[in-house]
Scaffold this motif. Sequence first.
Motif, PDB file in Angstrom:
ATOM      1  N   VAL A 120       0.844  -1.205   0.000  1.00 59.06           N
ATOM      2  CA  VAL A 120       0.000   0.000   0.000  1.00 59.06           C
ATOM      3  C   VAL A 120       0.876   1.250   0.000  1.00 59.06           C
ATOM      4  O   VAL A 120       0.587   2.237  -0.688  1.00 59.06           O
ATOM      5  N   LYS A 121       1.973   1.200   0.753  1.00 60.81           N
ATOM      6  CA  LYS A 121       2.901   2.341   0.818  1.00 60.81           C
ATOM      7  C   LYS A 121       3.525   2.603  -0.559  1.00 60.81           C
ATOM      8  O   LYS A 121       3.627   3.754  -0.997  1.00 60.81           O
ATOM      9  N   GLU A 122       3.936   1.524  -1.240  1.00 55.83           N
ATOM     10  CA  GLU A 122       4.541   1.689  -2.567  1.00 55.83           C
ATOM     11  C   GLU A 122       3.537   2.229  -3.585  1.00 55.83           C
ATOM     12  O   GLU A 122       3.867   3.061  -4.430  1.00 55.83           O
ATOM     13  N   ARG A 123       2.289   1.788  -3.462  1.00 53.72           N
ATOM     14  CA  ARG A 123       1.246   2.312  -4.355  1.00 53.72           C
ATOM     15  C   ARG A 123       1.041   3.807  -4.124  1.00 53.72           C
ATOM     16  O   ARG A 123       0.863   4.574  -5.080  1.00 53.72           O
ATOM     17  N   SER A 124       1.038   4.191  -2.859  1.00 56.94           N
ATOM     18  CA  SER A 124       0.840   5.602  -2.525  1.00 56.94           C
ATOM     19  C   SER A 124       1.981   6.459  -3.066  1.00 56.94           C
ATOM     20  O   SER A 124       1.763   7.535  -3.633  1.00 56.94           O
ATOM     21  N   GLU A 125       3.219   5.965  -2.915  1.00 52.14           N
ATOM     22  CA  GLU A 125       4.385   6.705  -3.422  1.00 52.14           C
ATOM     23  C   GLU A 125       4.339   6.799  -4.947  1.00 52.14           C
ATOM     24  O   GLU A 125       4.676   7.836  -5.528  1.00 52.14           O
ATOM     25  N   TYR A 126       3.917   5.725  -5.591  1.00 51.77           N
ATOM     26  CA  TYR A 126       3.809   5.701  -7.051  1.00 51.77           C
ATOM     27  C   TYR A 126       2.749   6.706  -7.522  1.00 51.77           C
ATOM     28  O   TYR A 126       2.950   7.437  -8.496  1.00 51.77           O
ATOM     29  N   ARG A 127       1.629   6.752  -6.807  1.00 54.25           N
ATOM     30  CA  ARG A 127       0.563   7.701  -7.155  1.00 54.25           C
ATOM     31  C   ARG A 127       1.057   9.133  -7.052  1.00 54.25           C
ATOM     32  O   ARG A 127       0.816   9.960  -7.941  1.00 54.25           O
ATOM     33  N   GLN A 128       1.779   9.429  -5.975  1.00 56.26           N
ATOM     34  CA  GLN A 128       2.300  10.792  -5.794  1.00 56.26           C
ATOM     35  C   GLN A 128       3.290  11.150  -6.894  1.00 56.26           C
ATOM     36  O   GLN A 128       3.308  12.287  -7.394  1.00 56.26           O
ATOM     37  N   LEU A 129       4.107  10.189  -7.292  1.00 54.24           N
ATOM     38  CA  LEU A 129       5.071  10.419  -8.368  1.00 54.24           C
ATOM     39  C   LEU A 129       4.352  10.716  -9.684  1.00 54.24           C
ATOM     40  O   LEU A 129       4.706  11.656 -10.407  1.00 54.24           O
ATOM     41  N   LEU A 130       3.330   9.923 -10.003  1.00 56.76           N
ATOM     42  CA  LEU A 130       2.607  10.113 -11.258  1.00 56.76           C
ATOM     43  C   LEU A 130       1.813  11.415 -11.263  1.00 56.76           C
ATOM     44  O   LEU A 130       1.629  12.038 -12.316  1.00 56.76           O
ATOM     45  N   GLN A 131       1.352  11.830 -10.092  1.00 59.70           N
ATOM     46  CA  GLN A 131       0.598  13.090 -10.012  1.00 59.70           C
ATOM     47  C   GLN A 131       1.479  14.298 -10.337  1.00 59.70           C
ATOM     48  O   GLN A 131       0.961  15.357 -10.697  1.00 59.70           O
ATOM     49  N   GLN A 132       2.777  14.120 -10.230  1.00 60.63           N
ATOM     50  CA  GLN A 132       3.690  15.213 -10.592  1.00 60.63           C
ATOM     51  C   GLN A 132       3.630  15.535 -12.081  1.00 60.63           C
ATOM     52  O   GLN A 132       4.094  16.585 -12.513  1.00 60.63           O
ATOM     53  N   ALA A 133       3.029  14.632 -12.861  1.00 68.05           N
ATOM     54  CA  ALA A 133       2.859  14.873 -14.293  1.00 68.05           C
ATOM     55  C   ALA A 133       1.709  15.835 -14.565  1.00 68.05           C
ATOM     56  O   ALA A 133       1.444  16.171 -15.724  1.00 68.05           O
ATOM     57  N   GLY A 134       1.017  16.278 -13.494  1.00 62.18           N
ATOM     58  CA  GLY A 134      -0.075  17.236 -13.660  1.00 62.18           C
ATOM     59  C   GLY A 134      -1.447  16.603 -13.661  1.00 62.18           C
ATOM     60  O   GLY A 134      -2.434  17.236 -14.045  1.00 62.18           O
ATOM     61  N   ILE A 135      -1.540  15.345 -13.227  1.00 62.25           N
ATOM     62  CA  ILE A 135      -2.842  14.654 -13.170  1.00 62.25           C
ATOM     63  C   ILE A 135      -3.238  14.523 -11.698  1.00 62.25           C
ATOM     64  O   ILE A 135      -2.745  13.634 -10.997  1.00 62.25           O
ATOM     65  N   ALA A 136      -4.121  15.385 -11.240  1.00 55.82           N
ATOM     66  CA  ALA A 136      -4.496  15.381  -9.821  1.00 55.82           C
ATOM     67  C   ALA A 136      -5.389  14.194  -9.481  1.00 55.82           C
ATOM     68  O   ALA A 136      -5.224  13.550  -8.433  1.00 55.82           O
ATOM     69  N   LEU A 137      -6.362  13.902 -10.354  1.00 57.65           N
ATOM     70  CA  LEU A 137      -7.316  12.818 -10.094  1.00 57.65           C
ATOM     71  C   LEU A 137      -6.735  11.512 -10.620  1.00 57.65           C
ATOM     72  O   LEU A 137      -6.903  11.151 -11.791  1.00 57.65           O
ATOM     73  N   LEU A 138      -6.017  10.809  -9.754  1.00 52.51           N
ATOM     74  CA  LEU A 138      -5.304   9.607 -10.174  1.00 52.51           C
ATOM     75  C   LEU A 138      -5.284   8.595  -9.047  1.00 52.51           C
ATOM     76  O   LEU A 138      -5.060   8.952  -7.889  1.00 52.51           O
ATOM     77  N   ASN A 139      -5.546   7.350  -9.382  1.00 54.03           N
ATOM     78  CA  ASN A 139      -5.525   6.276  -8.398  1.00 54.03           C
ATOM     79  C   ASN A 139      -4.671   5.132  -8.933  1.00 54.03           C
ATOM     80  O   ASN A 139      -4.585   4.934 -10.148  1.00 54.03           O
ATOM     81  N   VAL A 140      -4.004   4.415  -8.042  1.00 52.82           N
ATOM     82  CA  VAL A 140      -3.175   3.271  -8.427  1.00 52.82           C
ATOM     83  C   VAL A 140      -3.794   2.006  -7.845  1.00 52.82           C
ATOM     84  O   VAL A 140      -4.041   1.930  -6.637  1.00 52.82           O
ATOM     85  N   VAL A 141      -4.088   1.034  -8.703  1.00 49.25           N
ATOM     86  CA  VAL A 141      -4.711  -0.212  -8.254  1.00 49.25           C
ATOM     87  C   VAL A 141      -3.947  -1.401  -8.838  1.00 49.25           C
ATOM     88  O   VAL A 141      -3.279  -1.280  -9.863  1.00 49.25           O
ATOM     89  N   PRO A 142      -4.040  -2.572  -8.197  1.00 51.86           N
ATOM     90  CA  PRO A 142      -3.325  -3.753  -8.698  1.00 51.86           C
ATOM     91  C   PRO A 142      -3.821  -4.167 -10.078  1.00 51.86           C
ATOM     92  O   PRO A 142      -5.020  -4.161 -10.357  1.00 51.86           O
ATOM     93  N   GLU A 143      -2.882  -4.551 -10.929  1.00 47.87           N
ATOM     94  CA  GLU A 143      -3.243  -5.000 -12.275  1.00 47.87           C
ATOM     95  C   GLU A 143      -4.074  -6.277 -12.227  1.00 47.87           C
ATOM     96  O   GLU A 143      -4.903  -6.523 -13.112  1.00 47.87           O
ATOM     97  N   SER A 144      -3.878  -7.082 -11.189  1.00 47.26           N
ATOM     98  CA  SER A 144      -4.658  -8.317 -11.070  1.00 47.26           C
ATOM     99  C   SER A 144      -6.142  -7.999 -10.896  1.00 47.26           C
ATOM    100  O   SER A 144      -7.007  -8.721 -11.399  1.00 47.26           O
TER     101      SER A 144
END
Length: 640
Positions: A120-144
């Motif tokens: 969950v921590k890694e997903r949260s960090e990944y979401r914050q990183l991707l939001q730096q691209a200028g996409i505020a409304l973004l969620n990270v979920v398992p591919e499975s």
Amino acid sequence: MEILEIVGFDLGHGETAVAKAIVESIEPPQMLEINNKKNQITALGWHPQLGYLVGEQALIQAGVTQLAITFKEKPNNDAKYRKTISTFIATYYHLLKESRQIETQDNTYFYVGCPSGWSVKERSEYRQLLQQAGIALLNVVPESRAAFMQAKEAGKLEYEKLISSVLIVDIGSSTTDFTLVKSLQEIPLDFGNNALGASLIDKAIFNKTLAKHEQKSLLEKVFQEYPHHQARCELACRKAKEDYFSNEQLYSDSQSFARGFESINEQIYFIPQVNKLMMAEILNQPLPELGEKSWLQSFHSALKEAKQKLDQQGITPKLVLMTGGASRMKFTHQLCQEFFPEPQTLLRPDPEPERCIALGLARVGRWDLRANAFKQEVNKLLESNQLKELIGKHIPELIESLTKPLAEGLIENAVRPGVKDWQKNQIRTLADLETSMKQRAEKWLQSDIAQKIVNNQCISWFNQKIQPDLAAETDPICRKFHIPRSSLRFEDSIEPALVNPELRIGDAILGETVAFIVNVLIGGGTLASIITLILTGHLTWPIALVYGASVIAAGMELNRETVKEAIKTNVNVPSWIRSSFLNDRKIEDMCKQVKPELDKVIQEQLTANQDAFNELISKVEQGLQKALSNKVQEAIILIQ
């Protein structure tokens, strides 16, 4: 701010795909295109005049001076990695907006996938990183989860399998993830550091090709000085691998090869090639990234460990769902079937693994929004007074439905046998008869037969009175979210293929109602009123006429009540008089005469216990709320 669409963004280690789902529609998501293609190589290139390029353009555009591929990994603090990943997302986002394939920022929610083994921590960090691209409304979920949803929505999973155990095997470019979905809950099967990705096969082909290249030394210098040339050559190796596994039968001959091609310049070419013999060698060679195990050994070990973990929990998956681009490799199907054989487990490889996750992510996002809205609608109903008012309105009908069968049961099981015993002189006085009838009545009311009568009447009352009114409240919610109306109903005609048929009115509700009715009849004065009616209305005055009131009431002030009490407690009528005074026909006539009066007494006594019925209404309401909440959890999976 209103979310109008969900964008499923499958940023893979090897390929990237994007799909879009309209929130208020149940139509399948649509794949979006970048550079006129629905799937792109995960590549980011820099061109001095054109700026950042992604996918195929980054590979084929002349003049690209920097090229990055296969850069997806767990979030970390490496500056180059962070810049590459956020720039790639930002460039994709810009191209999607520029081509008007997506709405404005405030109306579009991005769902990005990640390996199921990420915390969950890694997903949260990944979401914050991707939001730096200028996409505020973004969620990270398992591919499975996306793979499961895509299979469910595309009609590949029946309801029975949806709520059972499904093993998802996601063979990606960088990892292979095993996820158990049990009763709709995801449980990643963690094998520690998972480096088992199909890109290792690409690298093995690359190393094999480079080692045999006649200009090996020169190529190594070129790759060191110009890393983008090595990236292109690695992609050529990937192409050769994909071509081979798409047409294995074509390359079983030693003279047939699946090839890739990359031109370094007019004189230097890099041409990877594989056939059946060469691929077998590559799959079985030890790899340092896998602890000197081969790719084949590592995949075999991973399946074995997954099987052991499931066996320890006593779980046999009903279905093995295979996804990820590398799931096209046929040998992975054969190994999965070896560990999870039919008919206990069905194997379902996704027919379009390169699009499965993007489509699934779009579906997951839409499902999340609609499921939350669905729960809010039902909670609004549960938190209002509508259920309480609905139940209270029909309480008089419940009382009316109980009166006749209870009166008949009391006459047959308490009144008639009690009077018969008195007739046969087995009971001395009418006071003793009163005690006997009360004991008989209590025993019968607490018997399984009496409780079954009450139970059946309660079920009938619920189905005929409560359920239609309740359905009038829940059916519009089901229509709004495009799920069967039976999903929130409590009727026998529920279709087993759609919802759990065992979720009906519930033992708790019936148990409370039955116990309440019995307690009111026994403890609330109802039973006493019934017995008084029989004794005073049908036995004491006839006895008084036979004996003479003056004899019975000697020494007492003569009035109706004192005469009755005297007869009840003092008179032991001789047996020869009893049989003629109250023969079988007269007992039968008395039972018929007392029936309407008994109906009336029971109805009046039950109606008079308003406080107790208010308590019952609250308990039935609580039972309905709990049962509906359970049904909501079952119904959510049906939302599209």
